[in-house]
Design an enzyme around this catalytic site. Structure first.
Site, PDB file in Angstrom:
ATOM      1  N   ARG A 159       3.544   5.003  -8.647  1.00 50.93           N
ATOM      2  CA  ARG A 159       2.937   5.937  -7.693  1.00 50.93           C
ATOM      3  C   ARG A 159       3.329   7.379  -8.026  1.00 50.93           C
ATOM      4  NH1 ARG A 159       1.135   1.851  -7.555  1.00 50.93           N
ATOM      5  NH2 ARG A 159       0.654   0.453  -5.841  1.00 50.93           N
ATOM      6  N   SER A 228      -1.498   1.391   2.594  1.00 55.82           N
ATOM      7  CA  SER A 228      -0.055   1.164   2.530  1.00 55.82           C
ATOM      8  C   SER A 228       0.676   2.487   2.710  1.00 55.82           C
ATOM      9  CB  SER A 228       0.323   0.538   1.190  1.00 55.82           C
ATOM     10  OG  SER A 228      -0.296  -0.720   1.039  1.00 55.82           O
ATOM     11  N   GLU A 324       4.288   6.815   0.845  1.00 55.71           N
ATOM     12  CA  GLU A 324       3.319   6.932  -0.244  1.00 55.71           C
ATOM     13  C   GLU A 324       2.221   7.922   0.128  1.00 55.71           C
ATOM     14  OE1 GLU A 324       0.141   3.865  -2.325  1.00 55.71           O
ATOM     15  OE2 GLU A 324       2.112   3.104  -1.739  1.00 55.71           O
TER      16      GLU A 324
END
Length: 336
Positions: A159, A228, A324
């Site tokens: 990520r 998420s 995230e």
């Protein structure tokens, strides 16, 4: 180019907080981008599926919406596909499946644009964008030119990428080159796909990914969310082995560097957060890793729930969860 002022942020973020955007520049061509001039870097936005506006945004927003697909090069095995940044990611995956081009079928139903994909190095079911990315074309605000950055230079990580570090605020991604394959190369070693045969066809993999994601993730058009919310934490092998002594069912995926990726969802679920509400903000009842806005949520309530989850997971597992999702304050800086 279209210019909008004093807009509601609700259509520009799938979390749908009721903030205001002072200016939005919607650019369709490089010529549009070259018309822009900023005293401070704008917020670059795709479809807003990974961005939450925690306050009224006082700096400009720039959206690049060009979305063509070009098959740039091909040989007996591989196809180089050049895709402009404004193209919807899931529609690109659907196109690749229709054309029997392997490589991104496991990334089906990830929301957002192609231009956003390299920033996060999006990934799911054992596949990351870095696995198929050949290059990223980046328009630099300072030089007013497009720079081609090859995959090795993108500094892809979990990520993570150069676009979140050295190049953050320096420009906007305008296109991406993906190297896809005619040869079947299914990745099936993740739950939801591990029941499939090795000789599976690409449509079956695609459909299994879509079905699995639909079974546990809410549609942001129906229930406001950004997917998420936390990254899956990576811990040392020694840390993971200590945790296994206390929590024998704790899943873990060993990485090439001998560290272990632990599912954040499992940790959050085990601490009783599934379906938990804090005012209008809550953990989705089928997947506690997804935080949702039920319509009346506030930035303060979101911060409180984030802090509660992080503190509990830290206390129990000695693991620090990192968001995230990009949460922005008034000047466009990340606000946790």
């Amino acid at each position: 180019m279209q210019t909008f002022t004093n807009l509601s942020a609700i259509p520009y973020s799938t979390f749908r907080f009721n903030a205001k955007l002072v200016t939005v520049y919607q650019c369709e061509t490089l010529a549009d981008l070259r018309q822009l001039s900023f005293t401070s870097p704008p917020v670059v936005l795709g479809e807003g599926s990974n961005t939450i506006f925690m306050q009224d945004l006082l700096v400009p927003v720039c959206r690049y919406t060009a979305e063509s697909i070009t098959v740039a090069d091909t040989d007996t095995d591989h196809v180089l596909v050049h895709v402009e940044a404004g193209h919807n990611w899931h529609q690109l995956v659907s196109w690749s499946v229709q054309n029997r081009l392997w490589g991104i079928e496991n990334l089906a139903l990830i929301p957002g644009t192609v231009g956003a994909a390299p920033v996060q190095n999006i990934g799911a079911y054992g596949v990351e964008l870095a696995d198929v990315c050949s290059y990223v074309d980046f328009y630099n605000w300072h030089t007013n030119n497009v720079e081609r950055i090859n995959s090795a230079e993108c500094q892809f990580g979990y990520r993570d990428s150069i676009f979140k570090k050295e190049l953050n605020g320096k420009g906007v991604i305008v296109s991406v080159g993906l190297r896809l394959s005619h040869t079947p190369k299914p990745i099936l070693n993740y739950k939801g796909l591990d029941h499939l045969r090795a000789d599976v066809d690409i449509e079956t993999v695609f459909n299994a990914v879509v079905a699995t994601r639909n079974s546990k993730l809410p549609d942001p058009k129906v229930l406001a969310n950004c997917g998420s919310f936390f990254k899956n934490p990576v811990v040392s092998l020694a840390h993971y082995q200590r945790l296994l002594q206390l929590f024998p069912d704790l899943p873990g995926y060993k990485l090439a560097d001998n560290n272990v990726k632990v599912p954040a969802a499992w940790c959050i679920d085990q601490q009783g957060f599934k379906g938990k509400q804090n005012g209008g903000i809550g953990c989705y009842e089928l997947q506690p890793l997804v935080l949702v806005n039920r319509g009346e949520g506030t930035a303060a309530q979101l911060r409180e729930l984030i802090a509660e989850i992080q503190q509990k997971v830290l206390n129990v597992y000695d693991i620090k969860l990192e968001p995230e999702v990009r949460m922005l304050n008034a000047d466009g800086c990340v606000n946790v």
